[in-house]
Design an enzyme around this catalytic site. Structure first.
Site, PDB file in Angstrom:
ATOM      1  N   PHE A 375      -7.427 -34.867  27.984  1.00 15.85           N
ATOM      2  CA  PHE A 375      -6.373 -35.782  28.012  1.00 15.85           C
ATOM      3  C   PHE A 375      -5.737 -36.126  29.220  1.00 15.85           C
ATOM      4  O   PHE A 375      -4.568 -36.076  29.318  1.00 15.85           O
ATOM      5  CB  PHE A 375      -5.403 -35.132  26.599  1.00 15.85           C
ATOM      6  CG  PHE A 375      -5.849 -34.249  25.699  1.00 15.85           C
ATOM      7  CD1 PHE A 375      -6.552 -35.228  24.913  1.00 15.85           C
ATOM      8  CD2 PHE A 375      -5.833 -33.010  25.253  1.00 15.85           C
ATOM      9  CE1 PHE A 375      -7.277 -34.593  23.763  1.00 15.85           C
ATOM     10  CE2 PHE A 375      -6.157 -32.590  23.946  1.00 15.85           C
ATOM     11  CZ  PHE A 375      -7.282 -33.077  23.398  1.00 15.85           C
ATOM     12  N   CYS A 376      -6.790 -36.206  30.039  1.00 17.50           N
ATOM     13  CA  CYS A 376      -6.151 -36.461  31.478  1.00 17.50           C
ATOM     14  C   CYS A 376      -5.156 -35.470  31.820  1.00 17.50           C
ATOM     15  O   CYS A 376      -4.172 -35.749  32.687  1.00 17.50           O
ATOM     16  CB  CYS A 376      -5.548 -37.825  31.493  1.00 17.50           C
ATOM     17  SG  CYS A 376      -6.785 -38.945  31.747  1.00 17.50           S
ATOM     18  N   ALA A 377      -5.252 -34.242  31.513  1.00 21.61           N
ATOM     19  CA  ALA A 377      -4.182 -33.187  31.853  1.00 21.61           C
ATOM     20  C   ALA A 377      -5.015 -31.727  31.891  1.00 21.61           C
ATOM     21  O   ALA A 377      -5.020 -30.724  31.192  1.00 21.61           O
ATOM     22  CB  ALA A 377      -2.990 -32.798  30.581  1.00 21.61           C
TER      23      ALA A 377
END
Length: 454
Positions: A375-377
């Site tokens: 999740f781009c985290a």
């Protein structure tokens, strides 16, 4: 009743109708079903109201700030009035600037480019990459993931107390996690920042579509968000807040619109006088359609009333969490615990399942669209899953076969356009997949788990 009619009837349960509510998709097991869009945290579907407003304006589309003709002047008024609408939506201070950008990522990179010399930046490792990565040219301190809101404030206070007290400083924090949906103590973090002479920017990409955001009440210096998460397509974003750092910085992009005067010098070069208004950082022909769509979404959410929107979303959150709690194999990811307030974003893993395989089965067998991956985290997800937050990861699904364990998760997200039936179908699908397994065979293709149609 056809699937299309059923989808339209179900949409009545959603307070704000969205595009796509009558779209049907094929199932790998045969037949079609109304598509359940449960990936709002990535991009929310456009509000019908937004689409109608844009369609009504489209015949009058013209250049902005450039022409003397009627359509150009009308488009310029529309663009600048949209700036006023966004400022009201965010409850900005009278002297705040609203700068239109391409996205939250663009907004925070703009602010990063406008930092004063020797600025220190403090950011938690829990941030989305849009707010984690833009500061690498500054003196940046990455803070460890807190496990309670109070610990987040304490961690920031300790870090700020140890900083160089004579230089400028900036704190960047999310309003709601794009992984867990949990709300962060923004007002308390802002108070801590200001007590130590620092400023604070709020990444409201996941907060603004779900809760009211008041710059004054939260006492933040800037706020950034994206239109595509606020039910407004066409690729625009917002950076709103204090004007001084933005006015003192070189334009984010050099070009027409950002410049007031340009003249040749005798030595062959050019002298440029830049705007001091928001136009300073809006070079080029602006995306008037995207900006107007954001303003339309702001009006629609305001008119619908956040009190009722929040109350209904809490019911959906409870329905999902209660349904997942009935499946022992499901582990919901959380930093602050089960009782933490949150928006409609929930990530989880399923024991015995590769996350990509599970998400693929939800789509192919139930017509449900969710997201899987990091999740781009990356640091946050790896921390929540017990991995090393410093490990290198890839966006999207891993190169893993169905059933193979991987350090990835599944995310379901929803909002004001989500019918009850979508979350009910999701809960039922999770329970059925865990208890009975997938009804179809899947294979890995280009890093994605897909139905095996061979």
């Amino acid at each position: 009743m056809s699937a299309t009619t059923a989808a339209a009837d179900q949409s009545v349960c959603a307070p704000l109708p969205v595009l796509g509510r009558d779209v049907t998709v094929p199932l790998v097991t045969g037949g079609e079903v109304a598509y359940a869009a449960l990936d709002y945290a990535a991009s929310a579907p456009a509000l019908q109201r937004v689409w109608d407003d844009v369609a009504a304006y489209a015949p009058y589309y013209g250049s902005v700030h450039r022409g003397a003709g009627y359509l150009s002047q009308l488009s310029t008024d529309l663009f600048e009035n949209s700036r006023v609408t966004v400022a009201e939506f965010l409850d900005c201070r009278p002297d705040d600037q609203v700068v239109f950008t391409r996205s939250t990522t663009d907004s925070l990179n703009l602010l990063a480019a406008a930092l004063p010399a020797h600025c220190q930046v403090f950011v938690f490792e829990t941030e989305h990459h849009a707010s984690l990565l833009p500061w690498q040219d500054a003196r940046v301190t990455y803070l460890n993931a807190p496990r309670t809101p109070a610990q987040a404030v304490e961690t920031l206070e300790r870090a700020l107390a140890d900083r160089d007290p004579y230089g400028p400083a900036l704190v960047c924090v999310t309003g709601a996690s794009n992984v867990t949906g949990e709300l962060w103590p923004v007002r308390e973090l802002a108070a801590a920042a200001h007590a130590h002479g620092a400023r604070i920017v709020l990444d409201a990409a996941q907060l603004a579509p779900h809760h009211p955001v008041s710059v004054r009440e939260l006492d933040v210096d800037w706020v950034a968000f994206s239109g595509h998460k606020l039910y407004a397509p066409f690729g625009s974003g917002v950076l709103a807040g204090r004007a001084d750092w933005l006015q003192d910085a070189e334009p984010y992009l050099a070009g027409g619109g950002a410049s007031r005067k340009v003249a040749r010098r005798t030595d062959g070069g050019v002298d440029v006088e830049w705007h001091t208004t928001a136009a300073r950082h809006e070079a080029g022909s602006p995306n008037v359609i995207g900006v107007y769509s954001i303003a339309s979404a702001c009006k629609a959410l305001t008119e619908a009333g956040f009190d009722s929107l929040v109350a209904r979303e809490r019911q959906l959150i409870a329905k999902v969490r209660e349904g997942l709690a009935e499946v022992p194999e499901v582990k919901v990811l959380s930093l602050f615990g089960d009782d933490a307030p949150r928006v409609g974003v929930i990530s989880f893993v399923v024991d015995g399942w590769n996350s990509s395989h599970f998400a693929a089965a939800l789509s192919a067998e139930y017509g449900i669209g969710v997201r899987d991956g990091l999740f781009c985290a990356h640091p946050l997800v790896r921390t929540l899953l017990g991995g090393d937050p410093q490990d290198v990861g890839e966006c999207g699904a891993p190169e893993a076969e169905p059933g193979e364990k991987s350090l990835n998760a599944i995310r379901v997200s929803f909002g004001a356009g989500t019918p009850d039936e979508h979350v009910e179908r999701f809960v039922r699908a999770v329970q059925e997949l865990v208890r009975h397994g997938a009804r179809w065979k899947y294979r890995t293709e280009d890093g994605r788990c897909v139905p095996d149609r061979g």
